[in-house]
Design a protein around this motif. Sequence first.
Motif, PDB file in Angstrom:
ATOM      1  N   TYR A 120       0.836  -1.212   0.000  1.00  0.00           N
ATOM      2  CA  TYR A 120       0.000   0.000   0.000  1.00  0.00           C
ATOM      3  C   TYR A 120       0.866   1.257   0.000  1.00  0.00           C
ATOM      4  N   PRO A 121       0.644   2.139  -0.997  1.00  0.00           N
ATOM      5  CA  PRO A 121      -0.228   2.020  -2.172  1.00  0.00           C
ATOM      6  C   PRO A 121       0.522   1.407  -3.341  1.00  0.00           C
ATOM      7  N   SER A 122      -0.169   1.226  -4.463  1.00  0.00           N
ATOM      8  CA  SER A 122       0.440   0.640  -5.648  1.00  0.00           C
ATOM      9  C   SER A 122       1.208   1.697  -6.433  1.00  0.00           C
ATOM     10  N   ALA A 123       2.510   1.501  -6.564  1.00  0.00           N
ATOM     11  CA  ALA A 123       3.324   2.435  -7.346  1.00  0.00           C
ATOM     12  C   ALA A 123       3.010   2.316  -8.835  1.00  0.00           C
ATOM     13  N   HIS A 124       2.699   1.093  -9.289  1.00  0.00           N
ATOM     14  CA  HIS A 124       2.322   0.910 -10.698  1.00  0.00           C
ATOM     15  C   HIS A 124       1.068   1.735 -11.025  1.00  0.00           C
ATOM     16  N   ALA A 125       0.074   1.658 -10.147  1.00  0.00           N
ATOM     17  CA  ALA A 125      -1.162   2.406 -10.369  1.00  0.00           C
ATOM     18  C   ALA A 125      -0.904   3.906 -10.338  1.00  0.00           C
ATOM     19  N   VAL A 153      -3.690  -1.369 -15.999  1.00  0.00           N
ATOM     20  CA  VAL A 153      -2.536  -1.613 -15.134  1.00  0.00           C
ATOM     21  C   VAL A 153      -2.996  -1.913 -13.711  1.00  0.00           C
ATOM     22  N   GLY A 154      -3.947  -1.142 -13.219  1.00  0.00           N
ATOM     23  CA  GLY A 154      -4.460  -1.381 -11.872  1.00  0.00           C
ATOM     24  C   GLY A 154      -5.097  -2.750 -11.724  1.00  0.00           C
ATOM     25  N   PHE A 155      -5.886  -3.152 -12.706  1.00  0.00           N
ATOM     26  CA  PHE A 155      -6.499  -4.480 -12.663  1.00  0.00           C
ATOM     27  C   PHE A 155      -5.442  -5.574 -12.682  1.00  0.00           C
ATOM     28  N   SER A 156      -4.385  -5.375 -13.464  1.00  0.00           N
ATOM     29  CA  SER A 156      -3.335  -6.392 -13.553  1.00  0.00           C
ATOM     30  C   SER A 156      -2.671  -6.616 -12.204  1.00  0.00           C
ATOM     31  N   ARG A 157      -2.543  -5.571 -11.406  1.00  0.00           N
ATOM     32  CA  ARG A 157      -1.889  -5.713 -10.110  1.00  0.00           C
ATOM     33  C   ARG A 157      -2.718  -6.558  -9.149  1.00  0.00           C
ATOM     34  N   VAL A 158      -4.039  -6.447  -9.262  1.00  0.00           N
ATOM     35  CA  VAL A 158      -4.922  -7.294  -8.449  1.00  0.00           C
ATOM     36  C   VAL A 158      -4.916  -8.711  -8.995  1.00  0.00           C
ATOM     37  N   TYR A 159      -4.955  -8.843 -10.299  1.00  0.00           N
ATOM     38  CA  TYR A 159      -4.966 -10.164 -10.942  1.00  0.00           C
ATOM     39  C   TYR A 159      -3.716 -10.954 -10.578  1.00  0.00           C
ATOM     40  N   LEU A 160      -2.588 -10.259 -10.464  1.00  0.00           N
ATOM     41  CA  LEU A 160      -1.317 -10.902 -10.131  1.00  0.00           C
ATOM     42  C   LEU A 160      -1.123 -11.072  -8.629  1.00  0.00           C
ATOM     43  N   ALA A 161      -2.110 -10.664  -7.838  1.00  0.00           N
ATOM     44  CA  ALA A 161      -2.052 -10.746  -6.371  1.00  0.00           C
ATOM     45  C   ALA A 161      -0.933  -9.894  -5.787  1.00  0.00           C
ATOM     46  N   GLY A 169      -6.514   1.839  -5.795  1.00  0.00           N
ATOM     47  CA  GLY A 169      -7.275   3.082  -5.743  1.00  0.00           C
ATOM     48  C   GLY A 169      -6.477   4.229  -5.144  1.00  0.00           C
ATOM     49  N   MET A 170      -5.769   3.948  -4.056  1.00  0.00           N
ATOM     50  CA  MET A 170      -4.952   4.999  -3.451  1.00  0.00           C
ATOM     51  C   MET A 170      -3.772   5.355  -4.344  1.00  0.00           C
ATOM     52  N   GLY A 171      -3.258   4.372  -5.084  1.00  0.00           N
ATOM     53  CA  GLY A 171      -2.204   4.674  -6.047  1.00  0.00           C
ATOM     54  C   GLY A 171      -2.701   5.618  -7.121  1.00  0.00           C
ATOM     55  N   TRP A 172      -3.910   5.369  -7.621  1.00  0.00           N
ATOM     56  CA  TRP A 172      -4.494   6.263  -8.621  1.00  0.00           C
ATOM     57  C   TRP A 172      -4.609   7.685  -8.079  1.00  0.00           C
ATOM     58  N   LEU A 173      -5.103   7.815  -6.850  1.00  0.00           N
ATOM     59  CA  LEU A 173      -5.255   9.139  -6.248  1.00  0.00           C
ATOM     60  C   LEU A 173      -3.899   9.820  -6.080  1.00  0.00           C
ATOM     61  N   PHE A 174      -2.901   9.040  -5.708  1.00  0.00           N
ATOM     62  CA  PHE A 174      -1.553   9.591  -5.568  1.00  0.00           C
ATOM     63  C   PHE A 174      -1.040  10.097  -6.914  1.00  0.00           C
ATOM     64  N   GLY A 175      -1.273   9.317  -7.966  1.00  0.00           N
ATOM     65  CA  GLY A 175      -0.839   9.733  -9.291  1.00  0.00           C
ATOM     66  C   GLY A 175      -1.547  10.988  -9.763  1.00  0.00           C
ATOM     67  N   ILE A 176      -2.845  11.074  -9.484  1.00  0.00           N
ATOM     68  CA  ILE A 176      -3.602  12.273  -9.854  1.00  0.00           C
ATOM     69  C   ILE A 176      -3.050  13.491  -9.128  1.00  0.00           C
TER      70      ILE A 176
END
Length: 214
Positions: A120-125, A153-161, A169-176
């Motif tokens: 937490y959070p996702s750097a990729h996202a 990209v965000g979905f892939s991170r969940v798919y890959l566990a 979601g928090m990664g997206w907000l950080f990127g924004i």
Amino acid sequence: MPFATPAWDLALFNALHFGLRGTVLDVLMPLVSSPLLLWAVVGGGLVLGLRHVSWQRRAVVLIALLATLGLTDGGTNIVKHSVGRVRPLNALAGVHYHEDGAWQQRPADYVQTKERGNSYPSAHAASSMAVACLLAFFWPRVRRSIWLLPLVVGFSRVYLAKHYPLDVGMGWLFGIGAALATCAVLLALGHGASVGADPSHDETSPEDGAAPGA
């Protein structure tokens, strides 16, 4: 302090990670999650979008992208180390994960052994969303489609566990947030109109009356 996973976060993870599994996604998601994809999008966008602009404008775009990616990467790493949330692949039984070029699965009796992680959070996202925001700022024509990049990209991170949905979601907000900060600086420095112009227009066009590099 351990990160307590909310019930809705775990339920959404299970729905996305287990409910949508398939052969096609098993092939695509490791590729989508690779940093090479992000750099390919950035590189391709720069090559196509900067063909008809001055070197000054190219420098502005490159500096803005590098500064924003540095901000997202550095900022998310600080939060990761502070929070210490363990990744799903190291916390949950039965999850599928991709390692050493092959799919593997945790056993049904798997028990978490790590006390801290960097989920937490996702750097990729964060990075993919920041890039999408900046490309939308510089080239308004892509605003309708560019959001597919952080979404996939965000979905892939969940798919890959690798992450829970909350991490993404928090990664997206950080990127924004990082992209908005960069755009605010660009506008304050007077670069918004010139850099944000449609790259298909010649910079010496009489329609804008601007001198090259203005």
